[in-house]
Write a protein that holds these residues in place. Structure first.
Motif, mmCIF file in Angstrom:
data_model
loop_
_atom_site.group_PDB
_atom_site.id
_atom_site.type_symbol
_atom_site.label_atom_id
_atom_site.label_comp_id
_atom_site.label_asym_id
_atom_site.label_seq_id
_atom_site.Cartn_x
_atom_site.Cartn_y
_atom_site.Cartn_z
ATOM 1 N N VAL A 9 0.854 -1.185 0.000
ATOM 2 C CA VAL A 9 0.000 0.000 0.000
ATOM 3 C C VAL A 9 0.893 1.239 0.000
ATOM 4 O O VAL A 9 1.850 1.328 0.768
ATOM 5 N N ASP A 10 0.555 2.195 -0.851
ATOM 6 C CA ASP A 10 1.320 3.439 -0.961
ATOM 7 C C ASP A 10 0.899 4.419 0.130
ATOM 8 O O ASP A 10 -0.182 4.304 0.706
ATOM 9 N N ASP A 11 1.766 5.364 0.408
ATOM 10 C CA ASP A 11 1.415 6.467 1.299
ATOM 11 C C ASP A 11 0.646 7.494 0.481
ATOM 12 O O ASP A 11 0.891 7.611 -0.713
ATOM 13 N N PRO A 12 -0.308 8.187 1.000
ATOM 14 C CA PRO A 12 -0.660 8.331 2.405
ATOM 15 C C PRO A 12 -1.655 7.278 2.899
ATOM 16 O O PRO A 12 -2.023 7.270 4.063
ATOM 17 N N TRP A 13 -2.087 6.375 2.018
ATOM 18 C CA TRP A 13 -3.152 5.434 2.346
ATOM 19 C C TRP A 13 -2.754 4.484 3.464
ATOM 20 O O TRP A 13 -3.560 4.212 4.357
ATOM 21 N N ILE A 14 -1.526 3.978 3.448
ATOM 22 C CA ILE A 14 -1.115 3.017 4.477
ATOM 23 C C ILE A 14 -1.102 3.663 5.860
ATOM 24 O O ILE A 14 -1.496 3.051 6.846
ATOM 25 N N THR A 15 -0.692 4.915 5.926
ATOM 26 C CA THR A 15 -0.697 5.629 7.208
ATOM 27 C C THR A 15 -2.115 5.778 7.732
ATOM 28 O O THR A 15 -2.379 5.571 8.919
ATOM 29 N N LYS A 16 -3.043 6.097 6.845
ATOM 30 C CA LYS A 16 -4.446 6.253 7.244
ATOM 31 C C LYS A 16 -5.045 4.914 7.696
ATOM 32 O O LYS A 16 -5.859 4.880 8.612
ATOM 33 N N ILE A 17 -4.637 3.821 7.051
ATOM 34 C CA ILE A 17 -5.118 2.501 7.464
ATOM 35 C C ILE A 17 -4.602 2.183 8.866
ATOM 36 O O ILE A 17 -5.351 1.766 9.743
ATOM 37 N N MET A 18 -3.305 2.398 9.082
ATOM 38 C CA MET A 18 -2.722 2.039 10.375
ATOM 39 C C MET A 18 -3.199 2.923 11.516
ATOM 40 O O MET A 18 -3.225 2.485 12.663
ATOM 41 N N ASN A 19 -3.599 4.166 11.217
ATOM 42 C CA ASN A 19 -4.114 4.985 12.319
ATOM 43 C C ASN A 19 -5.623 4.813 12.499
ATOM 44 O O ASN A 19 -6.224 5.465 13.344
ATOM 45 N N GLY A 20 -6.238 3.934 11.694
ATOM 46 C CA GLY A 20 -7.634 3.568 11.877
ATOM 47 C C GLY A 20 -8.661 4.484 11.232
ATOM 48 O O GLY A 20 -9.857 4.250 11.358
#
Length: 135
Positions: A9-20
């Protein structure tokens, strides 16, 4: 729990997934994968988090994309005309967490969406403090 596959998963999407805040990862096809998966930050060479893939939905109409923007976070101008215009299938995630320590993996040639994780990586994921907290 044993994790044998990881999603790139590319950023910024992976960050948004991990922060819920992002619980739908939008893709151009549906997926049958269910259960715990690793999350690879595109281009990093590391599994940086884990999530539980609990389902898939789609293809979503324009209105379905608009109505669920809080789940996928893709702005309308991008999913209507941009590079994400064909990404109409929601891969539904839950319980995502960032690992305490990213785990290096060997990226096999041809892996674009999913990476099969070797035993050493699976074991390292299972021993991460964030994973232990999930039970």
């Amino acid at each position: 729990m044993k994790i044998e596959k990881a999603l790139i998963v590319d950023d910024p999407w992976i960050t948004k997934i991990m922060n819920g805040t992002k619980i739908w990862e939008m893709r151009s096809t549906s997926a049958k994968q269910r259960g715990w998966i690793g999350l690879i930050k595109k281009g990093s060479g590391h599994v940086v988090g884990v999530a539980r893939m609990i389902g898939a939905d789609g293809p979503l109409s324009d209105q379905g994309m608009i109505d669920n923007a809080d789940k996928h976070h893709i702005p309308p101008d991008i999913f209507l005309t941009g590079k994400f215009s064909k990404h109409r299938y929601a891969w539904i995630m839950s319980s995502a967490v960032r690992l305490h320590r990213p785990v290096h993996y060997v990226h096999k040639s041809g892996a674009v969406i999913w990476v099969a994780l070797d035993k050493c990586v699976s074991d390292a994921l299972a021993n991460d403090e964030a994973m232990k907290a999930l039970g």
